[in-house]
Scaffold this motif. Structure first.
Motif, short mmCIF file in Angstrom:
data_model
loop_
_atom_site.label_atom_id
_atom_site.label_comp_id
_atom_site.label_asym_id
_atom_site.label_seq_id
_atom_site.Cartn_x
_atom_site.Cartn_y
_atom_site.Cartn_z
N SER A 264 1.85 6.86 1.29
CA SER A 264 1.14 5.77 1.96
C SER A 264 -0.35 5.96 1.76
N GLN A 265 -1.01 4.90 1.31
CA GLN A 265 -2.45 5.01 1.03
C GLN A 265 -3.23 4.89 2.34
N SER A 266 -4.01 5.92 2.64
CA SER A 266 -4.77 5.87 3.89
C SER A 266 -6.17 5.26 3.67
N VAL B 191 7.56 8.52 -0.83
CA VAL B 191 6.73 7.40 -0.38
C VAL B 191 5.34 7.95 -0.11
N LYS C 232 12.78 5.37 8.70
CA LYS C 232 12.05 5.60 7.45
C LYS C 232 12.44 4.61 6.34
N SER D 257 10.14 0.57 6.88
CA SER D 257 8.89 0.24 6.19
C SER D 257 9.10 0.41 4.69
N ASP D 258 8.11 -0.02 3.90
CA ASP D 258 8.32 -0.08 2.46
C ASP D 258 8.67 1.29 1.86
N ASN D 259 9.64 1.26 0.96
CA ASN D 259 10.13 2.49 0.32
C ASN D 259 10.80 2.08 -0.98
N ASP E 32 0.81 -1.22 0.00
CA ASP E 32 0.00 0.00 0.00
C ASP E 32 0.84 1.27 0.00
N GLU E 33 2.14 1.14 -0.32
CA GLU E 33 2.97 2.34 -0.49
C GLU E 33 3.34 2.48 -1.96
#
Ligand code: KG4
Ligand code: ZN
Length: 354
Positions: A31-33, A29, A311, A314-316, A11-12
């Motif tokens: 991030s989908q909320s 990045v 940072k 998490s996905d990046n 979801d990133e």
């Protein structure tokens, strides 16, 4: 040497440009909320979200550096494992960029991105190192022998560690993503020792041989404790904080007990001229309690401990661009026809590394 990296496996939506001197020239990045109300990632919504944003992130990334795609040596993209609809969005963008500019194409394994990140952030991290890879979808202990060369020592036999955090957060009404929410709530507990005793959660697989892990029993035990508290009309901020704190500590104890065996195996395999190192990577590596425990284990066993900055846990896309640099240096580029893979164990990379 410069590589543009693209990440869209969950979801990133992320794009970054990194060079072989370890400079991060640009990194975005998003991030989908949108998934928060569903308490988890909805694959179809995630893929559409990537579609909406990927072009502008690529443009912004290039604009930041004042470079064009032709100034890149390669285009690297997460080609799996992950939610395939999202992976396809990134892969098609990357293939379009590589083809139109005649650049090299590198199909990166997302887990290898996490695994190699510490080589970007540490001064001189040499192979082989011991890796605890803890994310929302994976929990593994591996020896990293080199780029594309991984020995799997243990894996979760049920839930991933990040998944256990997410499910615990969901059942306690703490929102998504659960890891940071549980960590924050646990910090409100003013007597961690008492919380651990009160809730008496199971440290699964403790004392057993091997390095496999299990977290589903822990998650069920948390649910039972929450139900008990609710029945007694005692499920409130303070008890939720205590339960989160006990859960987090128990996760630490599980990891600690399994790493004990892994460290033995690693030290046997580690050449004497290498500084033995334990590396943690993946989204859950952002957890400070886990980091403290790992540091303690390293101090006790004479290992150096390395963890990427928060940072980059998490996905990046920095990790994807960096994995691209590592692969490009070894001429491990891919055919443009390479197909993305929803499942892609790290141990299968040996074949492609030749
Ligand atoms: O690596 P990542 O961003 O995505 C995957 O590849 O899965 O990891 C996401 C996972 C989620 O389960 C999230 O709850 C967890 O990492 N996480 C944490 C923390 N921050 C993120 N878990 C525990 N404590 C944290 N501070
Ligand atoms: Zn990840």
């Amino acid at each position: 040497m410069k590589v543009i990296g693209i990440e869209t496996s969950c979801d990133e939506t992320a794009v970054a440009i990194v060079d072989d001197q370890k400079n991060i020239l640009s990194s975005y990045v998003l991030s989908q909320s949108e998934h928060e109300i569903f308490g988890g990632v909805v694959p179809e919504i995630a893929a559409r979200g990537h579609m909406d944003h990927i072009d502008s992130l690529v443009k912004k990334s290039l604009a930041d550096t004042g470079l064009t795609i032709k100034n890149m040596d390669a285009v690297a993209v997460t080609s799996g494992p992950g939610l395939i609809g999202g992976v396809l969005v990134g892969v098609m963008m990357a293939k379009g960029l590589a083809l139109s500019s005649n650049r090299q194409y590198i199909a990166v394994n997302h887990l290898e991105g996490h695994a190699l990140t510490p080589r970007l952030t540490e001064d001189n991290l040499q192979f082989p190192y011991l890796l605890l890879l803890v994310s929302g979808g994976h929990t593994q202990i591996l020896i990293v022998n080199g780029v594309g060369d991984y020995d799997l020592l243990g894996t979760t036999i049920d839930d991933a560690l990040g998944e256990a955090f997410d499910k615990t957060a969901k059942l306690l009404g703490l929102g998504y993503p659960g890891g940071p929410a549980v960590e924050k709530k646990a910090a409100e507990c003013n007597d961690p020792e008492k919380a651990l005793k009160t809730y008496d959660l199971p440290v699964s697989m403790k004392g057993r041989s091997g390095c496999d892990m299990s977290f589903s029993g822990l998650k069920t035990a948390v649910r039972r404790q929450a139900e008990k508290l609710k029945e007694a009309d005692n499920l409130n901020d303070a008890t939720i904080a205590g339960l989160c704190c006990a859960f987090q500590q128990t996760c630490g104890l599980i990891v600690k007990s399994r790493l004990k065996n892994a460290i033995k195996a690693y030290l046997k395999a580690c050449p004497k001229d290498i500084i033995p190192t334990l590396v943690v990577s993946g989204g859950v590596a952002a957890n400070m309690h886990l980091r403290d425990i790992l540091q303690e284990i390293c101090n006790k066993n004479g290992l150096h401990f390395a963890a990427p900055p928060l940072k980059l846990c998490s996905d990046n896309a920095v990790m994807i661009a960096w994995a691209g640099i590592e692969r490009l240096r070894l001429n491990l580029t891919d055919d443009i026809k390479t197909l993305p893979r929803p499942r892609w164990p790290l141990t299968e990379l040996k074949d492609s590394a030749g």
